[in-house]
Design an enzyme around this catalytic site. Structure first.
Site, PDB file in Angstrom:
ATOM      1  N   LYS A  74       0.831  -1.211   0.000  1.00 41.87           N
ATOM      2  CA  LYS A  74       0.000   0.000   0.000  1.00 41.87           C
ATOM      3  C   LYS A  74       0.862   1.257   0.000  1.00 41.87           C
ATOM      4  CE  LYS A  74      -1.938   1.508   4.047  1.00 41.87           C
ATOM      5  NZ  LYS A  74      -1.690   2.916   4.379  1.00 41.87           N
ATOM      6  N   ASN A  75       1.833   1.277   0.918  1.00 41.16           N
ATOM      7  CA  ASN A  75       2.561   2.520   1.124  1.00 41.16           C
ATOM      8  C   ASN A  75       3.645   2.779   0.079  1.00 41.16           C
ATOM      9  OD1 ASN A  75       0.881   3.140   3.204  1.00 41.16           O
ATOM     10  ND2 ASN A  75       2.267   2.438   4.823  1.00 41.16           N
ATOM     11  N   CYS A 171      -5.774   8.238   8.561  1.00 39.88           N
ATOM     12  CA  CYS A 171      -6.268   7.445   9.680  1.00 39.88           C
ATOM     13  C   CYS A 171      -6.384   8.323  10.921  1.00 39.88           C
ATOM     14  CB  CYS A 171      -5.324   6.289   9.969  1.00 39.88           C
ATOM     15  SG  CYS A 171      -5.347   5.012   8.726  1.00 39.88           S
ATOM     16  N   ARG A 176      -0.875  14.407  13.349  1.00 38.30           N
ATOM     17  CA  ARG A 176       0.072  14.011  12.313  1.00 38.30           C
ATOM     18  C   ARG A 176       0.240  15.208  11.399  1.00 38.30           C
ATOM     19  NH1 ARG A 176      -2.091   8.845   9.518  1.00 38.30           N
ATOM     20  NH2 ARG A 176      -0.043   8.879   8.577  1.00 38.30           N
ATOM     21  N   ASP A 359       3.183   0.552  12.357  1.00 39.89           N
ATOM     22  CA  ASP A 359       1.962  -0.062  11.808  1.00 39.89           C
ATOM     23  C   ASP A 359       1.730  -1.469  12.361  1.00 39.89           C
ATOM     24  OD1 ASP A 359       1.564   2.204  10.324  1.00 39.89           O
ATOM     25  OD2 ASP A 359       2.455   1.385   8.496  1.00 39.89           O
ATOM     26  N   ARG A 451      -9.289  -0.442   3.920  1.00 40.41           N
ATOM     27  CA  ARG A 451      -8.418   0.621   3.400  1.00 40.41           C
ATOM     28  C   ARG A 451      -7.030   0.086   3.096  1.00 40.41           C
ATOM     29  NH1 ARG A 451      -8.570   6.536   6.065  1.00 40.41           N
ATOM     30  NH2 ARG A 451      -7.011   6.697   4.420  1.00 40.41           N
TER      31      ARG A 451
HETATM   32  N1  EPU Z   1       5.700  14.352  10.983  1.00 46.99           N
HETATM   33  C1  EPU Z   1       5.713  15.683  11.220  1.00 46.99           C
HETATM   34  N2  EPU Z   1       5.691  16.520  10.158  1.00 46.99           N
HETATM   35  C2  EPU Z   1       5.640  16.062   8.872  1.00 46.99           C
HETATM   36  C3  EPU Z   1       5.649  14.684   8.630  1.00 46.99           C
HETATM   37  C4  EPU Z   1       5.666  13.849   9.720  1.00 46.99           C
HETATM   38  O1  EPU Z   1       5.736  16.137  12.350  1.00 46.99           O
HETATM   39  O2  EPU Z   1       5.610  16.871   7.954  1.00 46.99           O
HETATM   40  C5  EPU Z   1       5.691  13.447  12.122  1.00 46.99           C
HETATM   41  C6  EPU Z   1       4.351  12.740  12.215  1.00 46.99           C
HETATM   42  O3  EPU Z   1       3.420  13.518  12.934  1.00 46.99           O
HETATM   43  C7  EPU Z   1       4.733  11.463  12.904  1.00 46.99           C
HETATM   44  C8  EPU Z   1       6.155  11.188  12.386  1.00 46.99           C
HETATM   45  O4  EPU Z   1       6.642  12.428  11.901  1.00 46.99           O
HETATM   46  O5  EPU Z   1       4.792  11.660  14.272  1.00 46.99           O
HETATM   47  C9  EPU Z   1       6.272  10.156  11.298  1.00 46.99           C
HETATM   48  O6  EPU Z   1       5.422  10.468  10.235  1.00 46.99           O
HETATM   49  P1  EPU Z   1       5.706  10.003   8.756  1.00 46.99           P
HETATM   50  O7  EPU Z   1       5.687  11.218   7.892  1.00 46.99           O
HETATM   51  O8  EPU Z   1       6.897   9.121   8.690  1.00 46.99           O
HETATM   52  O9  EPU Z   1       4.427   9.138   8.434  1.00 46.99           O
HETATM   53  P2  EPU Z   1       3.671   9.166   7.081  1.00 46.99           P
HETATM   54  O10 EPU Z   1       4.649   9.212   5.981  1.00 46.99           O
HETATM   55  O11 EPU Z   1       2.599  10.158   7.106  1.00 46.99           O
HETATM   56  C10 EPU Z   1       3.696   6.660   6.526  1.00 46.99           C
HETATM   57  C11 EPU Z   1       2.675   5.597   6.290  1.00 46.99           C
HETATM   58  C12 EPU Z   1       2.028   5.236   7.611  1.00 46.99           C
HETATM   59  C13 EPU Z   1       3.118   4.763   8.554  1.00 46.99           C
HETATM   60  C14 EPU Z   1       4.199   5.840   8.709  1.00 46.99           C
HETATM   61  C15 EPU Z   1       5.383   5.395   9.539  1.00 46.99           C
HETATM   62  C16 EPU Z   1       1.924   6.090   4.070  1.00 46.99           C
HETATM   63  C17 EPU Z   1       0.815   6.526   3.177  1.00 46.99           C
HETATM   64  N3  EPU Z   1       1.674   6.096   5.363  1.00 46.99           N
HETATM   65  O12 EPU Z   1       2.981   7.756   7.065  1.00 46.99           O
HETATM   66  O13 EPU Z   1       1.142   4.178   7.320  1.00 46.99           O
HETATM   67  O14 EPU Z   1       2.546   4.498   9.810  1.00 46.99           O
HETATM   68  O15 EPU Z   1       4.700   6.209   7.418  1.00 46.99           O
HETATM   69  O16 EPU Z   1       6.018   4.324   8.924  1.00 46.99           O
HETATM   70  O17 EPU Z   1       2.988   5.730   3.595  1.00 46.99           O
HETATM   71  C18 EPU Z   1      -0.666   2.780   7.722  1.00 46.99           C
HETATM   72  O18 EPU Z   1      -0.304   2.166   6.699  1.00 46.99           O
HETATM   73  O19 EPU Z   1      -1.543   2.344   8.517  1.00 46.99           O
HETATM   74  C19 EPU Z   1      -0.043   4.043   8.008  1.00 46.99           C
HETATM   75  C20 EPU Z   1      -0.538   4.914   8.868  1.00 46.99           C
END
Ligand code: EPU
Length: 473
Positions: A74-75, A171, A176, A359, A451
């Protein structure tokens, strides 16, 4: 002399973004919402569906035996759908795309901005023709429920010169933020203008820059690599994410003609190129889906064969499951998982890859309920990710929140109950708990599980579990 202050923020001041920008409660969606017209600010409309409202019914007690096919990641797929809009000519073919609701949302978003997208679900193949993008608006009706919407911004900036996000979603995981994304776009020369109900970004003269991520954001890394790929000059992204999906996205962009080096080192360099072309790519296997099925074997007991799973992509998850008493045997790209003994308790602290994946924090909590002794679990990536605790306790588990950690006192004789999936990973964890519970567990809303996991009920049923998905009232 260069005006570096303006270059840093370009009209956007850090901290101005609403923290946790309207959080989405996907579970709020009612069947009546299932087909809506998304009104763009340019007057055009796009259709958005929410997918069927389902619930899962699990009758526990069966050991698992057999073979299961791991879905595409997915990601990685979501990022590739957005990246395919960077190509001005030709058709992109993505294979091994998981048939999940989030992919359907990404397809609808691509269609909303004018891409011609066909998802051949039976073939798990997506064909994208982005030669004519017609709208720079990511409509609120889709974007506010789907946090990955921000991934479409680079293509809109490069193709149309501007992007408007009318909302952003995802989610229900607590706060976030997306500040790294917006700060990065601004550093690359875009102008980020936050308005009351939308964020408007104009490309201006985008050019390479040195970017630093405060934490190695998974999507942030991919999004900024996409934005830098077509920005003239050299971009360096410091403190990048190391997740395997990031490497797969880099591989896809490189096939398209992007010049990216340093993937997997935490320090990526991108040399901007003039254009990217449409290519064919097979999405990597979903390591979270694979680990969930390994954990299904851990909770129910038995032996399962996972086709397409890579233990290397499990990171620390592998060692933690082994410490609990789960056994693995690798045969090339096929992984066997066995659990035939009492599980031992575990200490888990989530961290970016190769650490224990956030996750999988909910799923391992469900597994821990069956271990003999007290397990310690601490979430460090997302707040709001302990919603599972109350649901597991409804099933007879003894789980307590202790400051910033969770203690799971096992082993518990779990019993079936009506429980709530607060997000995708809570939902699948409850399915795992249900496999080991006496009686029937009903998990809703099933949409949240759908999802991210394809055909959960039928794949578990293939292994001998008694799991059904049904349309809820
Ligand atoms: N963060 C910030 N600012 C930003 C970006 C992130 O403060 O601009 C913080 C977030 O609030 C969080 C941390 O950094 O505390 C990590 O966030 P990250 O950006 O790494 O997460 P993401 O890229 O939004 C992806 C996956 C998530 C997975 C996380 C961690 C996708 C679409 N989503 O989210 O997947 O949990 O990386 O590996 O790639 C899931 O699949 O259930 C899911 C939530």
């Amino acid at each position: 002399m260069e005006d570096w202050t303006a270059r840093e923020t370009n009209g956007w001041r850090p901290g101005e973004l609403p923290p946790g920008w309207p959080a989405t409660e996907d579970s709020d969606l009612s069947p009546a919402d299932s087909l809506e017209q998304a009104q763009h600010s340019d007057g055009s409309q796009s259709e958005m569906t929410d997918g069927p409202q389902t619930r899962y019914r699990v009758r526990g007690g069966n050991q698992l035996h057999g073979t299961v096919f791991v879905q595409g990641a997915k990601n990685a797929a979501l990022k590739m759908i957005a990246a395919s809009l960077l190509a001005e000519k030709g058709r992109t073919v993505l294979r091994n795309v998981p048939v999940i609701e989030d992919v359907r949302r990404a397809v609808e978003l691509a269609q909303a901005v004018g891409a011609v997208v066909k998802f051949h679900e039976a073939e798990r193949t997506l064909v994208v023709d982005a030669s004519e993008l017609t709208s720079s608006v990511l409509p609120a009706e889709i974007a506010r429920r789907f946090r990955a919407s921000v991934l479409f911004v680079p293509a809109l900036l490069h193709r149309l010169g501007e992007a408007t996000i009318e909302g952003i979603g995802g989610c229900n995981l607590g706060s976030r933020n997306l500040d790294f994304h917006y700060r990065g776009f601004a550093r690359l020369g875009a102008r980020v203008d936050e308005q009351e109900d939308r964020i408007h970004i104009t490309a201006g003269h985008m050019r390479g820059a040195h970017l630093y991520l405060d934490t190695p954001s998974h999507t942030g890394t991919e999004n900024l690599i996409m934005a830098a790929s077509l920005a003239p000059g050299t971009t360096v992204i410091d403190n990048c994410a190391l997740e395997p999906e990031v490497l797969d996205v880099i591989a896809f962009l490189s096939k398209m003609g992007a010049r990216i080096s340093g993937g997997g080192t935490g320090f990526v360099t991108v040399q901007g190129v003039g254009e990217l072309t449409a290519v064919e790519h097979t999405v990597m296997a979903d390591r979270i889906d694979a680990a969930v099925f390994a954990m299904a074997a851990a909770t129910a007991g038995g032996e399962v064969t996972l086709v397409g799973a890579s233990l290397d992509d499990f990171g620390v998850v592998r060692w933690k499951l082994e410490q609990m008493g789960v056994e693995f045997a690798t045969h090339g790209a096929v992984l066997q998982v066995r659990r035939d003994r009492q599980l031992r308790p575990i200490n888990v602290i989530t961290s970016p890859f190769p650490g224990f994946a956030t996750d999988l924090q909910s799923p391992i909590m469900a597994v821990s309920c069956l271990a003999e002794g007290t397990s310690y679990i601490r979430e460090t990536i997302f707040d709001g990710r302990y919603m599972l605790v109350g649901e597991l306790n409804k099933m007879g588990a003894k789980v307590e929140i202790d400051g910033s950690a969770v203690l799971v006192h096992g082993p518990s004789a779990l019993r079936g109950a009506d429980v709530i999936a607060h997000d995708l990973r809570t939902g699948i964890a409850l399915v795992l708990a249900g496999l080991a519970a006496e009686g029937e567990t009903v998990i809703s809303p099933g949409y949240l599980i759908d999802r991210g996991h394809a055909s959960v009920a039928s794949r578990l049923a293939t292994l001998g579990a008694d799991v059904t998905a049904e349309i809820s009232d």
